[in-house]
Enzyme design. Sequence first.
Site, short mmCIF file in Angstrom:
data_model
loop_
_atom_site.label_atom_id
_atom_site.label_comp_id
_atom_site.label_asym_id
_atom_site.label_seq_id
_atom_site.Cartn_x
_atom_site.Cartn_y
_atom_site.Cartn_z
N LYS A 142 0.81 -1.23 0.00
CA LYS A 142 0.00 0.00 0.00
C LYS A 142 0.83 1.27 0.00
O LYS A 142 0.41 2.28 -0.58
CB LYS A 142 -0.97 0.00 1.19
CG LYS A 142 -1.86 -1.24 1.29
CD LYS A 142 -2.65 -1.53 0.03
CE LYS A 142 -3.32 -2.89 0.11
NZ LYS A 142 -3.69 -3.46 -1.18
N LYS A 193 -2.02 2.17 9.42
CA LYS A 193 -2.40 1.11 8.49
C LYS A 193 -1.19 0.24 8.15
O LYS A 193 -0.06 0.74 8.12
CB LYS A 193 -2.94 1.71 7.18
CG LYS A 193 -4.26 2.44 7.30
CD LYS A 193 -4.74 2.90 5.93
CE LYS A 193 -6.15 3.49 6.00
NZ LYS A 193 -6.65 3.84 4.67
N GLU A 233 -7.15 2.14 -2.44
CA GLU A 233 -6.47 0.92 -2.87
C GLU A 233 -6.84 0.65 -4.32
O GLU A 233 -7.84 1.15 -4.81
CB GLU A 233 -6.98 -0.30 -2.06
CG GLU A 233 -6.42 -0.38 -0.66
CD GLU A 233 -7.07 -1.48 0.18
OE1 GLU A 233 -7.59 -2.46 -0.40
OE2 GLU A 233 -7.05 -1.34 1.40
N ARG A 292 -8.21 -7.28 -9.88
CA ARG A 292 -8.98 -8.48 -10.20
C ARG A 292 -10.39 -8.08 -10.67
O ARG A 292 -10.76 -6.91 -10.55
CB ARG A 292 -9.13 -9.35 -8.95
CG ARG A 292 -9.85 -8.60 -7.82
CD ARG A 292 -10.23 -9.45 -6.64
NE ARG A 292 -11.11 -8.73 -5.73
CZ ARG A 292 -10.71 -7.92 -4.76
NH1 ARG A 292 -9.42 -7.69 -4.55
NH2 ARG A 292 -11.59 -7.29 -3.99
N VAL A 315 -16.48 -9.14 -7.03
CA VAL A 315 -17.81 -9.71 -6.80
C VAL A 315 -18.88 -8.81 -7.43
O VAL A 315 -19.78 -9.28 -8.13
CB VAL A 315 -18.08 -9.85 -5.27
CG1 VAL A 315 -19.51 -10.30 -5.01
CG2 VAL A 315 -17.09 -10.80 -4.62
C1 MV4 Z 1 -9.67 4.84 5.98
C2 MV4 Z 1 -10.83 5.32 6.63
C3 MV4 Z 1 -10.83 6.64 7.04
N1 MV4 Z 1 -9.74 7.43 6.84
N2 MV4 Z 1 -8.62 5.67 5.79
C4 MV4 Z 1 -11.01 0.24 5.78
C5 MV4 Z 1 -10.33 -0.91 5.14
C6 MV4 Z 1 -9.25 -0.37 4.30
N3 MV4 Z 1 -9.49 -0.72 2.94
C7 MV4 Z 1 -9.25 1.11 4.52
N4 MV4 Z 1 -10.35 1.42 5.37
C8 MV4 Z 1 -10.57 2.70 5.79
N5 MV4 Z 1 -9.56 3.58 5.56
C9 MV4 Z 1 -8.67 6.92 6.22
N6 MV4 Z 1 -7.61 7.71 6.05
C10 MV4 Z 1 -11.89 4.44 6.83
C11 MV4 Z 1 -11.77 3.12 6.42
C12 MV4 Z 1 -12.91 2.29 6.68
C13 MV4 Z 1 -13.73 1.84 5.63
C14 MV4 Z 1 -13.44 2.12 4.31
C15 MV4 Z 1 -14.25 1.67 3.29
C16 MV4 Z 1 -15.38 0.93 3.59
C17 MV4 Z 1 -15.69 0.62 4.89
C18 MV4 Z 1 -14.87 1.07 5.93
C19 MV4 Z 1 -15.20 0.75 7.25
C20 MV4 Z 1 -14.38 1.20 8.27
C21 MV4 Z 1 -13.25 1.96 7.97
#
Ligand code: MV4
Length: 445
Positions: free
Chosen positions: A116, A158, A288, A292, A295
């Site tokens: 990442k 993260k 991200e 792929r 779903v």
């Molecule tokens: C975040 C965020 C808020 N601020 N980054 C969740 C999994 C990973 N893919 C990144 N995620 C998040 N990153 C920042 N800077 C909130 C989340 C997040 C989230 C993101 C997308 C869909 C659902 C989520 C549920 C909780 C937190």
Amino acid sequence: MFKKILIANRGEIALRVIRTCHEMGIETVAVYSTADADSLHVRFADEAVCIGKAQSSDSYLNIPRIMAAAEITNADAIHPGYGFLAENAEFADICEEYGIKFIGPNGEMMRLMGDKVTAKDTMIKAGVPVVPGSEGLLESVEEAKELAKGIGYPVLLKATAGGGGKGMRLVWKEEEMEKAFDSAKTEAAASFSNDGLYMEKFVEEPRHIEIQIAGDQYGNACHLSERDCSIQRRHQKLVEESPSPFMTPELRHAMGEAAIKATKAINYESVGTIEFLVDKHRNFYFMEMNTRIQVEHCVTEEVINYDLIKEQIKLAAGEKISGRVYEPTMHAIECRINAEDPYNDFRPSPGKITTLHTPGGHGVRIDSHIYAGYTIPPFYDSMIAKLIAVAQTREEAIKTMERALSEYVIEGIKTTIPFHLQLMQNEDFKAGNFTTKFIETFELK
Ligand code: MV4
């Protein structure tokens, strides 16, 4: 074009790929575990090879056995579906070495986006907006504290090898940093054998909006509009839709252009997805890239009227993207029907389906591998069907979905159908008024 494709997957996605192959006149090879001998993908493929025991590491994740199945059946390409080996760079490399086309990007592109911090750095250089945060990996707790002062609390730690929330910690104030840093590092090391962490400003109550993209082997790229995937529970998507109710023409244009920049920056080849966080002011940030088919690709297929699996196979065979402009002309909603008990913390509910009645009629699509008498094995993902409703407006799509959900009869196991029915009747959902925090506050009655 390929003569024979081996599908290194199971369930609905294996069926989905087989269907398109047959429309294209391409022969198919199914691989299956001993737990899947009675599966529809085995029956619908032209050939089938048993590759091992139920446990994924013995079958759907076992690279030598899958390569052996491809060799003995003389397959000239492998479709990985989603999950399992779909984002395994080593597998893509091995396919290339053996002269079998991996239907997806090459290993190098997967590695670039799988890490990442590297992915974020690549996006910054390409001019794609990212969440303010650390430049590269955090070297120490002290560095984390210093940086957070500048960024401003709350911040998120993260894992660079992460995704899907593993190794992620929310930190509200400096006193919490040390504990969060240590536990995130330990979790990342245990989950990914890589304890690298980075930091971002926490975006509060964001929406998860992703852009479907496609790139060809000649450096051309296009986007195929967005999907709103904000309705998630513990990082598992439950409902996806296109267009997003939060979208405006300006935002779609800006996010689409950013997604194309991202795709071109890595010379991406195949279909893929750029995930963004969108805040309440409609600022968007790269989160991200998924290298792929996903779903939820079906909602995009329905709103732009296009077969994305066919596109993916054509791109792998060396065709160019068409240059067509894809604009959503319909509204589509997908509900993931899982063999889980929504009244019992979504606990898995495998077992035998005794009765099955599937909905139909105008505007209803079902992608599913289940049938009456089928036993859902306990070893794999609990998703058993995707129910997709399509209509001219969001309001009508919700009505179609509600009607289809109420026709759906699956007996013998528990499913998430009652959850979805109630969601379709929720006033905030109907108003398009939800963020990624919505499900936490949504009570099932
Ligand atoms: C975040 C965020 C808020 N601020 N980054 C969740 C999994 C990973 N893919 C990144 N995620 C998040 N990153 C920042 N800077 C909130 C989340 C997040 C989230 C993101 C997308 C869909 C659902 C989520 C549920 C909780 C937190």
